[in-house]
Design an enzyme around this catalytic site. Structure first.
Site, PDB file in Angstrom:
ATOM      1  N   GLU A  17       0.868  -1.206   0.117  1.00  0.00           N
ATOM      2  CA  GLU A  17      -0.001  -0.097   0.116  1.00  0.00           C
ATOM      3  C   GLU A  17       0.869   1.237  -0.028  1.00  0.00           C
ATOM      4  O   GLU A  17       0.462   2.408  -0.945  1.00  0.00           O
ATOM      5  CB  GLU A  17      -0.889   0.097   1.103  1.00  0.00           C
ATOM      6  CG  GLU A  17      -2.270  -0.978   0.919  1.00  0.00           C
ATOM      7  CD  GLU A  17      -1.941  -2.495   1.641  1.00  0.00           C
ATOM      8  OE1 GLU A  17      -0.843  -2.553   1.868  1.00  0.00           O
ATOM      9  OE2 GLU A  17      -2.891  -3.262   1.460  1.00  0.00           O
ATOM     10  N   PHE A  42      -9.200  -2.151   1.877  1.00  0.00           N
ATOM     11  CA  PHE A  42      -9.980  -2.145   3.355  1.00  0.00           C
ATOM     12  C   PHE A  42      -9.530  -0.622   3.932  1.00  0.00           C
ATOM     13  O   PHE A  42      -8.319  -0.513   4.154  1.00  0.00           O
ATOM     14  CB  PHE A  42      -9.712  -3.179   4.392  1.00  0.00           C
ATOM     15  CG  PHE A  42     -10.574  -4.472   3.817  1.00  0.00           C
ATOM     16  CD1 PHE A  42     -11.540  -4.717   4.480  1.00  0.00           C
ATOM     17  CD2 PHE A  42     -10.120  -5.436   3.155  1.00  0.00           C
ATOM     18  CE1 PHE A  42     -12.425  -5.724   4.257  1.00  0.00           C
ATOM     19  CE2 PHE A  42     -10.771  -6.436   2.661  1.00  0.00           C
ATOM     20  CZ  PHE A  42     -12.106  -6.560   3.247  1.00  0.00           C
ATOM     21  N   HIS A  90     -10.446  -5.021   9.829  1.00  0.00           N
ATOM     22  CA  HIS A  90     -11.028  -4.973   8.434  1.00  0.00           C
ATOM     23  C   HIS A  90     -12.492  -4.292   8.754  1.00  0.00           C
ATOM     24  O   HIS A  90     -13.309  -4.514   7.866  1.00  0.00           O
ATOM     25  CB  HIS A  90     -11.290  -6.448   7.781  1.00  0.00           C
ATOM     26  CG  HIS A  90     -10.125  -7.087   7.126  1.00  0.00           C
ATOM     27  ND1 HIS A  90      -9.101  -7.483   8.048  1.00  0.00           N
ATOM     28  CD2 HIS A  90      -9.855  -7.147   5.859  1.00  0.00           C
ATOM     29  CE1 HIS A  90      -7.969  -7.910   7.101  1.00  0.00           C
ATOM     30  NE2 HIS A  90      -8.305  -7.731   5.987  1.00  0.00           N
TER      31      HIS A  90
END
Lengths: 326, 337
Positions: free
Chosen positions: A62, A85, A131
């Protein structure tokens, strides 16, 4: 002819597809965004139309691909990154907060970062503590970023198109429990300006200011209140920044009672900020302290019974609102 | 070989040596300017004319100049907190640099960035970055854009060996190699992560990190500008022609402390060590000696270059000192584009 209906996910996809057709600089970067179309299937079909050069599968990285989007935006592209998420935004914080948000200001206005980060929020999907969070307050805190919280398919399409055309880094939070929600979405090329709230339901006795997932909860509560003869107004700011303070304050002045609802944590959170804006702007017109309702201050638990207890429901909101109006 | 073909060859050689001479005299002038720039920064700082922090580049000039001389003006760089040298080598004007360091309106960032954030689209400078390793994503992303927009631009990502501890570097090197992006990661190993020797912070080897991704690697004496320039030119050409990223380790030395206020350094390195680098491995002297050996210059000619550079640096400082501060009303301008 009845209005065309799309799901929230289809509206997001349509916005992306239209903008990618309109502007060849728009590309998508993220984990399993291409053939897989993301685990939520929001992006299904895009790689088939636009190819793997514009719908780019990345490693599980990410910080890396968000950083790449910042640089690509500076150098002339308009990347849209997909953070599966919302909990994973923590991995991108330096890129978003220290880089993307500050480049334009630090460079005296010489460099721009026209990028979008799409990510998710919302609990009750039985996905447990890593999450399920709604962390949009974090980005809302940072000058240089814009933050969007769409609550309907119509808003999702119009706001996402505005985000992609914006010259700044914009974060777009999608409630993952809302992807299947249906609503009218015109086929036209429409945009919704950032920083304009929407009154989702007019009323006179109490204002329910609600964001994202909480808008549907507020509308449900308003129906329950209606049966008791209480008329609730539901106001959706749609963006936490820029923030349409005027619409919130005007509604508070009109009804004199306000509950602010947001699925993030209230502590130093979005509800706190909105409540403060309303208290400052409408203090002398209020008949009761502004009430905040949001996620319980606990990590989101797994067990369904526990998880459901952490998020405001229609019934909770109805009860709080009714007691405020008595 | 016939006379007809040998004649142009001779002319070519003469031309080559003229351009060679000009190239290295120019490089010498650039390094001298950076050294003098940093001397003035030290002066401004100690005279309390400069707010904030100053991280001097003195000693490392051959890296920035050697590499930037191999770049085009429309190629990109990203820089670091120790970035004055990179910005100047890429073409920044000293007067606007000083103005930025003093927080003046005429500065590259209109006083909003300061020493650690000089950025300038006109010279392809995507910005200096005060987060160690903070610009690796931006550099890799610019390379992604350069490739996807169909240009043949190359990006050089400067960072110190201290950035080897940051995970984001490895994330983007993986992406760059997967996608064959035109980015050169330049690790300036000046031996010290702030106040700690890099061997105390760095397991394995520096190049081994890039080797693990299958990235083209090279290591060079960062005090030898001709070696730096030659190897950089090859890697840049390679990236420009689509063969992907590279990682270049330049071993060099930071003459001053981590920042200007870091004066007492004996607890982490000896004065003897500093003296050795300055007397034996100074990049300006090394190039100067070579220029003299080649007959491209004599000592007085080099002295003239120095004097001229000093004059223009002093004029640049004066410009910055005399320049107005931004109006306070600008404080909330440029938060959003």
């Amino acid at each position: 002819m009845p209005e065309r209906e799309l799901t929230f996910a289809q509206a997001v996809r349509e916005a992306l597809a239209e903008e990618m057709r309109r502007d060849s600089r728009v590309c998508i970067l993220g984990e399993d965004v291409a053939e897989a179309g993301t685990p939520f299937k929001v992006l299904s079909g895009l790689v088939e139309e636009f190819g793997a050069k514009r719908v780019v599968d990345t490693p599980i990285s990410e910080a890396g691909f968000t950083g790449v989007a910042v640089g690509a935006a500076m150098a002339g592209m308009r990347p849209v990154v997909d953070i599966m998420f919302g909990d994973f935004i923590t991995l991108t914080m330096d890129q978003m907060v220290n880089q993307a948000a500050k480049v334009h200001y630090m460079s005296g206005g010489h460099w721009k970062v026209p990028m979008v980060m799409r990510t998710t929020l919302g609990a009750t999907r039985r996905s447990a503590a890593q999450h399920s969070q709604s962390l949009h307050a974090w980005f809302s805190h940072v000058p240089g970023l814009k933050v969007i919280l769409p609550s309907t398919p119509y808003d999702a399409k119009g706001l996402l198109k505005s985000a992609i055309r914006d010259e700044n880094p914009v974060v777009f939070f999608e409630d993952k429990m809302m992807y299947k929600l249906k609503g009218p979405v015109p086929e036209d090329d429409y945009t919704i300006p950032l920083g304009v709230a929407d009154v989702k339901r007019e009323g006179d006795d109490i204002t329910l200011v609600a964001t994202s997932s909480m808008v549907q909860v507020a509308l449900g509560a308003a129906d329950l209140l209606d049966r008791e003869g209480i008329s609730a107004e539901v106001v959706d700011p749609r963006t936490t920044w820029p923030l349409d303070e005027e619409t919130l304050i005007d509604s508070a002045k009109k009804t004199s009672r306000v509950i602010v609802l947001d699925e993030g944590y209230g502590r130093y959170g979005v509800t706190s900020e909105l409540a403060a804006v309303i208290a400052e702007g409408a203090f002398y017109d209020l008949d009761a302290p502004v009430k905040r309702m949001g996620a319980m201050h606990v990590p989101i638990p797994f067990s369904p019974l526990l998880e459901d207890a952490t998020v405001p429901t229609e019934q909770n909101v109805f009860e709080v609102a009714r007691s405020m109006c008595q | 070989m016939s006379a007809v073909t040998s004649k142009p060859e001779t002319a070519g050689t003469a031309e080559k040596s003229t351009s060679e001479k000009e190239k290295w005299l120019h490089a010498h002038r650039q390094m001298v300017s950076i050294r003098l720039f940093e001397e003035q920064v030290n002066e401004l700082y100690t005279r309390a004319l400069m707010p904030g922090l100053a991280h001097l580049y003195s000693g490392e000039e051959a890296v920035a100049v050697g590499i930037c001389e191999a770049l085009r003006i429309d190629d990109y760089i990203t820089s670091t907190h120790r970035g004055h040298g990179h910005c100047l080598a890429k073409g920044a004007a000293p007067d606007r640099m000083f103005a930025e360091l003093l927080g003046k309106e005429a500065g590259y960032c209109r006083g909003k960035g300061g020493s650690m954030h000089i950025a300038d689209p006109a010279t392809g400078n995507l910005g200096a970055n005060a987060i160690v390793g903070g610009s690796v994503g931006i550099a890799t992303g610019a390379a992604f854009a350069a490739k996807n927009l169909g240009t043949d631009r190359v990006v050089v990502c400067f960072f110190g060996e201290g950035a080897l501890g940051q995970g984001s570097l490895y994330e983007v090197m993986n992406l760059a190699q997967l996608w064959k992006l035109p980015v050169i990661y330049v690790c300036e190993n000046n031996q010290y992560n702030e106040y700690t020797h890099y061997q105390d912070t760095t397991a394995g080897t520096i190049l081994g990190r890039a080797v693990a991704f299958g990235i083209e690697t090279a290591k060079v004496d960062g005090q030898d500008i001709r070696a730096v320039n030659k190897i950089a030119a090859g890697l840049i050409q390679r990236a420009r022609s689509g063969d992907g990223p590279a990682f270049l380790q330049c071993d060099t030395y930071r003459y001053s402390g981590h920042h200007v206020g870091d004066i007492h350094r004996e607890y982490y390195r000896s004065k003897h060590e500093e003296q050795l680098w300055k007397t034996e491995r100074d990049p300006i002297r090394l190039l100067g000696s070579w220029l003299i050996e080649q007959g491209y210059a004599d000592a007085p000619a080099l002295e003239t270059i120095s004097l001229e550079a000093r004059k223009s640096i002093e004029a640049a400082v004066k410009f910055a000192i005399d320049a107005p501060y931004p109006s306070v009303s600008e404080v909330d301008e440029d938060v959003y584009a």
